[in-house]
Design a protein around this motif. Sequence first.
Motif, PDB file in Angstrom:
ATOM      1  N   LEU A 109       0.806  -1.159   0.156  1.00  0.00           N
ATOM      2  CA  LEU A 109       0.098  -0.086  -0.027  1.00  0.00           C
ATOM      3  C   LEU A 109       0.952   1.202   0.025  1.00  0.00           C
ATOM      4  O   LEU A 109       1.970   1.383   0.757  1.00  0.00           O
ATOM      5  CB  LEU A 109      -0.863  -0.176   1.357  1.00  0.00           C
ATOM      6  CG  LEU A 109      -1.842   1.215   1.209  1.00  0.00           C
ATOM      7  CD1 LEU A 109      -3.398   0.464   1.914  1.00  0.00           C
ATOM      8  CD2 LEU A 109      -1.334   2.319   1.936  1.00  0.00           C
ATOM      9  N   THR A 110       0.543   2.184  -0.886  1.00  0.00           N
ATOM     10  CA  THR A 110       1.211   3.477  -0.819  1.00  0.00           C
ATOM     11  C   THR A 110       0.061   4.565  -1.003  1.00  0.00           C
ATOM     12  O   THR A 110      -1.010   4.377  -1.143  1.00  0.00           O
ATOM     13  CB  THR A 110       2.200   3.404  -2.279  1.00  0.00           C
ATOM     14  OG1 THR A 110       1.134   3.380  -3.294  1.00  0.00           O
ATOM     15  CG2 THR A 110       2.895   2.482  -2.353  1.00  0.00           C
ATOM     16  N   SER A 111       0.420   5.792  -0.929  1.00  0.00           N
ATOM     17  CA  SER A 111      -0.385   7.036  -1.216  1.00  0.00           C
ATOM     18  C   SER A 111      -1.160   6.963  -2.424  1.00  0.00           C
ATOM     19  O   SER A 111      -2.035   7.482  -2.644  1.00  0.00           O
ATOM     20  CB  SER A 111       0.574   8.327  -0.729  1.00  0.00           C
ATOM     21  OG  SER A 111       1.880   8.485  -1.678  1.00  0.00           O
ATOM     22  N   ALA A 112      -0.408   6.428  -3.587  1.00  0.00           N
ATOM     23  CA  ALA A 112      -0.947   6.385  -4.698  1.00  0.00           C
ATOM     24  C   ALA A 112      -2.057   5.419  -4.915  1.00  0.00           C
ATOM     25  O   ALA A 112      -2.938   5.576  -5.481  1.00  0.00           O
ATOM     26  CB  ALA A 112       0.190   6.042  -5.774  1.00  0.00           C
ATOM     27  N   ASN A 113      -1.997   4.098  -4.142  1.00  0.00           N
ATOM     28  CA  ASN A 113      -3.028   3.389  -4.280  1.00  0.00           C
ATOM     29  C   ASN A 113      -3.756   3.071  -3.134  1.00  0.00           C
ATOM     30  O   ASN A 113      -4.781   2.171  -3.074  1.00  0.00           O
ATOM     31  CB  ASN A 113      -2.402   1.995  -4.674  1.00  0.00           C
ATOM     32  CG  ASN A 113      -1.641   1.077  -3.784  1.00  0.00           C
ATOM     33  OD1 ASN A 113      -1.602   1.755  -2.455  1.00  0.00           O
ATOM     34  ND2 ASN A 113      -0.802   0.077  -4.215  1.00  0.00           N
ATOM     35  N   ALA A 114      -3.624   4.037  -2.039  1.00  0.00           N
ATOM     36  CA  ALA A 114      -4.315   3.797  -0.925  1.00  0.00           C
ATOM     37  C   ALA A 114      -5.906   3.805  -0.949  1.00  0.00           C
ATOM     38  O   ALA A 114      -6.587   2.896  -0.461  1.00  0.00           O
ATOM     39  CB  ALA A 114      -4.007   4.645   0.238  1.00  0.00           C
ATOM     40  N   ALA A 115      -6.452   4.726  -1.816  1.00  0.00           N
ATOM     41  CA  ALA A 115      -8.115   4.774  -2.167  1.00  0.00           C
ATOM     42  C   ALA A 115      -8.330   3.385  -2.737  1.00  0.00           C
ATOM     43  O   ALA A 115      -9.523   2.990  -2.253  1.00  0.00           O
ATOM     44  CB  ALA A 115      -8.186   5.960  -2.829  1.00  0.00           C
ATOM     45  N   GLU A 116      -7.738   2.641  -3.700  1.00  0.00           N
ATOM     46  CA  GLU A 116      -7.991   1.793  -4.370  1.00  0.00           C
ATOM     47  C   GLU A 116      -8.071   0.468  -3.597  1.00  0.00           C
ATOM     48  O   GLU A 116      -9.076  -0.332  -3.476  1.00  0.00           O
ATOM     49  CB  GLU A 116      -7.012   1.480  -5.575  1.00  0.00           C
ATOM     50  CG  GLU A 116      -7.352   0.312  -6.488  1.00  0.00           C
ATOM     51  CD  GLU A 116      -6.313  -0.242  -7.201  1.00  0.00           C
ATOM     52  OE1 GLU A 116      -6.216  -1.399  -7.787  1.00  0.00           O
ATOM     53  OE2 GLU A 116      -5.204   0.585  -7.620  1.00  0.00           O
ATOM     54  N   LEU A 117      -7.229   0.474  -2.641  1.00  0.00           N
ATOM     55  CA  LEU A 117      -6.943  -0.787  -1.944  1.00  0.00           C
ATOM     56  C   LEU A 117      -7.939  -0.430  -0.449  1.00  0.00           C
ATOM     57  O   LEU A 117      -8.200  -1.488  -0.242  1.00  0.00           O
ATOM     58  CB  LEU A 117      -5.474  -0.998  -1.367  1.00  0.00           C
ATOM     59  CG  LEU A 117      -4.623  -1.181  -2.471  1.00  0.00           C
ATOM     60  CD1 LEU A 117      -3.179  -1.491  -1.870  1.00  0.00           C
ATOM     61  CD2 LEU A 117      -5.146  -2.440  -3.521  1.00  0.00           C
ATOM     62  N   ILE A 118      -8.101   0.346   0.061  1.00  0.00           N
ATOM     63  CA  ILE A 118      -8.896   0.534   1.227  1.00  0.00           C
ATOM     64  C   ILE A 118     -10.514   0.899   0.892  1.00  0.00           C
ATOM     65  O   ILE A 118     -11.212   0.444   2.087  1.00  0.00           O
ATOM     66  CB  ILE A 118      -8.383   1.691   1.993  1.00  0.00           C
ATOM     67  CG1 ILE A 118      -6.850   1.171   2.607  1.00  0.00           C
ATOM     68  CG2 ILE A 118      -9.295   2.013   3.359  1.00  0.00           C
ATOM     69  CD1 ILE A 118      -6.384   2.324   3.402  1.00  0.00           C
ATOM     70  N   ASP A 119     -10.651   1.534  -0.017  1.00  0.00           N
ATOM     71  CA  ASP A 119     -12.198   1.843  -0.018  1.00  0.00           C
ATOM     72  C   ASP A 119     -13.194   0.648   0.028  1.00  0.00           C
ATOM     73  O   ASP A 119     -12.777  -0.481  -0.470  1.00  0.00           O
ATOM     74  CB  ASP A 119     -12.583   2.748  -1.355  1.00  0.00           C
ATOM     75  CG  ASP A 119     -11.967   4.353  -1.249  1.00  0.00           C
ATOM     76  OD1 ASP A 119     -11.455   4.569  -0.074  1.00  0.00           O
ATOM     77  OD2 ASP A 119     -12.123   4.938  -2.402  1.00  0.00           O
ATOM     78  N   GLY A 120     -14.258   0.891   0.365  1.00  0.00           N
ATOM     79  CA  GLY A 120     -15.330  -0.053   0.604  1.00  0.00           C
ATOM     80  C   GLY A 120     -15.244  -0.749   1.801  1.00  0.00           C
ATOM     81  O   GLY A 120     -16.050  -1.727   2.273  1.00  0.00           O
ATOM     82  N   VAL A 121     -14.128  -0.453   2.781  1.00  0.00           N
ATOM     83  CA  VAL A 121     -14.420  -1.223   4.074  1.00  0.00           C
ATOM     84  C   VAL A 121     -15.035  -0.263   5.067  1.00  0.00           C
ATOM     85  O   VAL A 121     -15.277   0.978   4.786  1.00  0.00           O
ATOM     86  CB  VAL A 121     -13.103  -1.668   4.535  1.00  0.00           C
ATOM     87  CG1 VAL A 121     -12.529  -2.693   3.492  1.00  0.00           C
ATOM     88  CG2 VAL A 121     -11.956  -0.489   4.746  1.00  0.00           C
ATOM     89  N   ASP A 122     -15.311  -0.806   6.251  1.00  0.00           N
ATOM     90  CA  ASP A 122     -15.968  -0.025   7.455  1.00  0.00           C
ATOM     91  C   ASP A 122     -15.049   0.265   8.300  1.00  0.00           C
ATOM     92  O   ASP A 122     -15.376   1.288   9.262  1.00  0.00           O
ATOM     93  CB  ASP A 122     -17.244  -0.573   7.971  1.00  0.00           C
ATOM     94  CG  ASP A 122     -18.226  -1.197   7.072  1.00  0.00           C
ATOM     95  OD1 ASP A 122     -18.568  -0.304   6.349  1.00  0.00           O
ATOM     96  OD2 ASP A 122     -18.237  -2.476   6.876  1.00  0.00           O
TER      97      ASP A 122
END
Length: 254
Positions: A109-122
Amino acid sequence: MTLTDEQLDRYARHIVLKEIGGAGQMKLARTRVAVIGAGGIGCPAIQYLAAAGVGALRVIDDDVVSLSNLQRQILFGTNDIGRPKVEVAREAVARLNPDVAFEAVPERLTSANAAELIDGVDLVLDGCDNFATRLAVADHCTRARIPLVSGALGQFQGQIGTFRGWEAGQPCYRCFVGDAFDADDCDTCAEQGVLGAMAGLIGSWAAMEAVRAIAGFGPDPAGKVHVFDGITPALRTIRIPKDPSCKACAARAA
């Protein structure tokens, strides 16, 4: 949503707790949690979250099992050396609790892909081992308004904090650690060592704080960091003030 007879039996020791009960157990079953790092903190946290009946676990880690991990990373055994940690974790969770949907993400996980990897969780539970990743996780959690449970350890000490920095008066993780240092400059277990049992303690504690945040029992832990010294042993709690100039959360607070 209702619990099956089998689930009522599996989670009976939770359900009889008035602070959790059937309603809290159903909240757990509906919750999606991302665990950052399947290392010393992540290994026990993954097991206890799965055992608790969290509905879905997304485990993010690009590493493979090495011999030096086995002193503290209790999901893994000697035969797992060289295998991706997330795949071993997937198998362990499947054995432990088939109710849990598991998503293995073998990426860093990096600042570039954080949204892609984290979004959708609670909720996010961060047990990674470097500030660059910690800050990327924390900053995105603040932007996306995702509660963050952060655990860290080194040598004989560990710490746990819960952060909801988008709320008025609540600090984010960056309010705690600041940003005046090199984000890649972080002491490692390889350099300083770590007591294996301390990883178990902090990982289990992180899982408890995640369950607390989901089920809603006890006082609100947000904005506090608990520091445990394993040598003494002793525990102290620090309330973190919100930094009015924090670049991550100051402008986002309601």
